[in-house]
Design a protein around this motif. Structure first.
Motif, PDB file in Angstrom:
ATOM      1  N   GLY A  42       0.792  -1.228   0.000  1.00  0.00           N
ATOM      2  CA  GLY A  42       0.000   0.000   0.000  1.00  0.00           C
ATOM      3  C   GLY A  42       0.822   1.275   0.000  1.00  0.00           C
ATOM      4  N   VAL A  43       2.086   1.172  -0.394  1.00  0.00           N
ATOM      5  CA  VAL A  43       2.929   2.373  -0.463  1.00  0.00           C
ATOM      6  C   VAL A  43       2.680   3.069  -1.802  1.00  0.00           C
ATOM      7  CG1 VAL A  43       5.325   3.205  -0.559  1.00  0.00           C
ATOM      8  CG2 VAL A  43       4.709   1.356   1.012  1.00  0.00           C
ATOM      9  N   ASP A  44       2.321   4.333  -1.755  1.00  0.00           N
ATOM     10  CA  ASP A  44       2.100   5.096  -2.982  1.00  0.00           C
ATOM     11  C   ASP A  44       3.403   5.103  -3.789  1.00  0.00           C
ATOM     12  OD1 ASP A  44       1.828   7.123  -4.960  1.00  0.00           O
ATOM     13  OD2 ASP A  44       0.336   8.170  -3.721  1.00  0.00           O
ATOM     14  N   PRO A  45       3.335   4.687  -5.075  1.00  0.00           N
ATOM     15  CA  PRO A  45       4.577   4.635  -5.872  1.00  0.00           C
ATOM     16  C   PRO A  45       5.292   5.980  -5.950  1.00  0.00           C
ATOM     17  CG  PRO A  45       2.632   4.153  -7.223  1.00  0.00           C
ATOM     18  CD  PRO A  45       2.179   4.157  -5.804  1.00  0.00           C
ATOM     19  N   LEU A  46       4.579   7.052  -5.738  1.00  0.00           N
ATOM     20  CA  LEU A  46       5.244   8.360  -5.797  1.00  0.00           C
ATOM     21  C   LEU A  46       6.333   8.475  -4.731  1.00  0.00           C
ATOM     22  CD1 LEU A  46       2.341  10.843  -6.550  1.00  0.00           C
ATOM     23  CD2 LEU A  46       4.225  10.161  -8.049  1.00  0.00           C
ATOM     24  N   TYR A  47       6.149   7.783  -3.605  1.00  0.00           N
ATOM     25  CA  TYR A  47       7.204   7.803  -2.575  1.00  0.00           C
ATOM     26  C   TYR A  47       8.494   7.176  -3.117  1.00  0.00           C
ATOM     27  CZ  TYR A  47       4.048   9.186   1.247  1.00  0.00           C
ATOM     28  OH  TYR A  47       3.194   9.859   2.080  1.00  0.00           O
ATOM     29  N   LEU A  48       8.319   6.105  -3.911  1.00  0.00           N
ATOM     30  CA  LEU A  48       9.500   5.453  -4.477  1.00  0.00           C
ATOM     31  C   LEU A  48      10.189   6.405  -5.456  1.00  0.00           C
ATOM     32  CD1 LEU A  48       7.884   1.969  -5.291  1.00  0.00           C
ATOM     33  CD2 LEU A  48       8.869   2.733  -3.128  1.00  0.00           C
ATOM     34  N   LEU A  49       9.388   7.078  -6.253  1.00  0.00           N
ATOM     35  CA  LEU A  49       9.968   8.009  -7.215  1.00  0.00           C
ATOM     36  C   LEU A  49      10.639   9.187  -6.510  1.00  0.00           C
ATOM     37  CD1 LEU A  49       7.933   6.394  -9.146  1.00  0.00           C
ATOM     38  CD2 LEU A  49       8.137   8.424 -10.593  1.00  0.00           C
TER      39      LEU A  49
END
Lengths: 324, 379
Positions: B112-119
């Motif tokens: 459930g981690v928003d992919p934007l955090y990865l980016l």
């Protein structure tokens, strides 16, 4: 009032911290049944159990790496590194993980980990057992670094370090483990990150920490016989430094000598000297002098007394300072 | 395999009958039985896997494109490893915790981690903005293998919290440590194996053996199949087809159950392949051959699930259209979100070095703020 050794004062401090907070754990090599090679954790496993006083496999990176995981889970591990020279296998976990996780997580993952390191020489040990690597940790953002010099500080500072939500590298002068002092457990201790004037004087300020505080005090006694008045400051905290008492003292004396066992090159003395120069430039009568180990590896123990700063080398620096 | 003589040592047999390789879905999309592991999932769950796989690949592809357009400093693609990540992560319960490397984008998605955090991390605006405790997903760890010790320590914390082997399925928890084949050479990983073993810690060591550590092939890391190493540490090791999401799910689920029950660690070697470069800064044409890539293309983790859903008629066009639409939406989310991500203020870097700010750092911040403000109105 009881006379306590530094080692015993640390044991009592650890015990008090473990009683106060069930999340406090002790981990290290031989800390359990043996009570540590210096007996600092003596009796704690018997009283708090093997889940809280953990004899670990012989892997320093493992000690710190698992401490990180325990801290993420809400524990407050107190890690013992058996000797100064054995901390390097854990260096990556300390510098890249312990020191940085609070920063990287923007405060979501505090690292309330204490890393106890018996440090310094003077006990006739074989190599890797007498080093003073404190500057390497003070140089690392995210760590706090302290060094104790006496049993009273040992008792209180270990508890303050454990209560800190920041990682604290806690240096214990192994050759002073058996020095005794009276300890009143009911007195209010000064803050963890504060320096203290331990002997007042007017001519030269001598700055020391850990094992060298005793040496500095002995030098001050000898100097007094020659009519020279040395003010001695126990730095106690190496990162952050507490320059307030230092600045105040040097503005008064105009002269400063920094003493440590670690090599002089890029040691704590270099930073302290730079800061004194910044804050006391117009009051200084002489350059800040540094007395420390030579820029060599720690030597074989038969010559360590020559390598380590002693009373005479401190007084020699005092003389050179007064010669300006 | 750059050394053909070692191929038989490392590779599972190609005919799909290798008893040492757990496979429940063939590259052609046919379900298989395994004596020790079975997949008890219905078609709805398999459709869910398909969706996870497709969306993970879309996020990954979009991020690679954004790096090529100069919007990310670097990106470490998980192309080809989606099944290993989705299958293992979907086996986790909410109370479990994952310690990732920097490539676990599919695990992040499942937690459930928003992919934007990865980016955000790869763009350089922060070093991981998600909340590890809220998501049960640790921060990306760049230093190879360091997180396996964190996972083991966290697992020791679970033991001390009484949530291992208590019999309460809503509370008992376990940990997954993700790492790659290169990491198995690290001291930290070997120390983690020893600690987990002697403390019987509830941790699953999930190794994605993608065959390559940047340019170094697997035979530079080991001379025996990795899963066999576990025996030497005193816990079971199992090799699973890392491109088979059903098998990865089943094997990880069994390993996690075992850990939660208090029976200790398991090593899972997910045998897979890094289809892309190590990162966008890498050039794999310098060290590996295209025919290897072509061989693994035929084992694609998504194609086989699609084939199964098609031939078994477990999904219709509406379903596939819906996933495609969702994939486009998430691509837009990733692209727009990345482009509109604000840069951090330089003054914010002083704020979280310590839990308790030091006077000297507060002073540095103040001085730099004053320095900056001295330029105001200068232009």
């Amino acid at each position: 009032m009881a006379q306590l050794t530094l080692a015993k004062a640390l044991t009592n401090g650890l015990r008090a911290a473990m009683e106060a907070d069930p999340k406090v754990l002790i981990m290290g090599e031989d800390v359990g049944k043996l009570g540590g090679v210096f007996r600092v954790t003596d009796g704690l496993q018997k009283d708090f159990g093997e889940d809280r006083v953990i004899d670990t496999p012989l892997a320093e990176s493992g000690i710190l790496g698992t401490a990180v995981g325990l801290a993420i889970r809400g524990y407050r591990p107190v890690c013992e590194i058996q000797f100064d020279g054995f901390v390097y296998p854990a260096y990556d976990q300390i510098v890249s993980q312990v020191a940085k996780l609070h920063f990287r997580s923007q405060g979501k993952l505090p690292m309330p980990i204490v890393i106890r390191i018996p440090f310094g020489g003077g006990i006739g040990a074989v190599e890797h057992h007498s080093e003073s690597p404190e500057a390497q940790f003070a140089h690392t953002a995210g760590l706090k670094v302290v060094a104790v010099s006496n049993p009273v500080d040992g008792y209180f500072m270990i508890q303050q370090a454990i209560a800190s939500d920041d990682p604290v590298v806690f240096f214990e002068p192994k050759r002073r483990y058996w020095e005794k002092a009276e300890l009143d457990e009911t007195t209010a201790p000064p803050p963890l990150h504060s320096s203290r004037v331990v002997r007042e004087g007017t001519d030269v300020t001598v700055l020391a920490y850990g094992p060298m505080v005793k040496t500095a005090l002995e030098a001050a006694l000898a100097a007094a016989e020659e009519g020279r008045s040395l003010e001695v400051i126990d730095l106690r905290t190496l990162s952050p430094l507490d320059m307030g008492p230092v600045t105040e003292s040097v503005r008064k004396t105009g002269r400063a000598v920094v003493v440590h066992e670690a090599v002089v090159n890029l040691g704590m003395g270099a930073e302290v000297a730079a800061r004194i120069t910044e804050s006391c430039f117009y009051e200084l009568e002489a350059p800040v002098m540094r007395v420390g180990g030579f820029d060599t590896p720690y030597p074989p123990s038969r010559v360590e007394e020559e390598y380590l700063p002693n009373l005479d080398r401190v007084l020699d620096a005092v003389d050179r300072s007064l010669g300006y | 395999m750059s050394d053909p003589a070692l191929a038989t040592v490392f590779e599972p047999s190609e005919d799909g009958d290798d008893p040492e390789l757990v496979q429940l879905l063939t590259p052609e999309g046919e379900r298989r039985e395994h004596a020790d592991y079975s997949c008890d999932l219905d078609d709805e769950a398999i459709r869910g896997f398909y969706r996870d796989l497709v969306l993970t690949r879309r996020i990954d592809t979009e991020a690679t494109a954004l790096q090529r357009q100069g919007e990310l400093g670097i990106w470490a693609a998980c192309l080809g490893q989606e099944a290993a990540q989705v299958g293992s992560a979907r086996a986790m319960l909410p109370q479990d915790f994952a310690f990732p490397t920097y490539r676990e984008h599919g695990v992040a998605w499942c937690r459930g981690v928003d992919p934007l955090y990865l980016l955000g991390l790869f763009r350089g605006v922060d070093q991981g903005g998600w909340d590890p405790r809220e998501t049960g997903f640790g921060l990306y760890t760049i230093v190879i293998g360091a997180q396996t010790l964190h996972a083991t320590g966290y697992a020791m914390g679970l033991q001390r919290d009484g949530v291992v082997g208590s019999g309460d399925e809503t509370k008992d928890a376990a940990v997954i440590a993700y790492f790659g084949d290169g990491a198995t050479s690290q001291g930290d990983v070997n120390e983690a194996f020893i600690w987990a073993s002697v403390f019987n810690a509830p941790v699953v060591f999930f190794c994605q053996n993608n065959q390559w550590a940047i340019s170094e092939p697997i035979e530079r890391q080991t001379r025996i199949p990795l899963y066999q190493r576990a025996l030497g540490f005193g816990f079971p090791g199992v090799r699973v087809d890392g491109n088979d999401v059903l098998a990865c799910y089943a094997v990880t689920q069994a390993a996690l159950r075992r850990a939660r029950e208090g029976s200790g660690p398991t090593f899972v070697e997910a045998y897979t392949y890094r289809m892309g470069a190590h990162t966008t800064s890498d050039d794999p044409t310098r060290y590996r051959l295209n025919d290897e890539l072509d061989r693994w293309k035929a084992k694609d983790p998504i194609a086989r699930v699609k084939a199964y859903l098609d031939t078994s008629k477990a999904a219709d066009d509406d379903f596939f259209d819906g996933v495609a639409r969702e994939s486009d939406e998430i691509a837009t989310h990733v692209r727009d979100g990345c482009l509109s991500m604000p840069d951090p203020s330089v003054l914010s870097i002083f704020d979280h070095v310590y839990a308790e700010q030091t006077p000297e750092l507060a002073e540095q911040k103040e001085q730099y703020a004053a320095y900056l403000s001295s330029f105001e109105g200068a232009h």
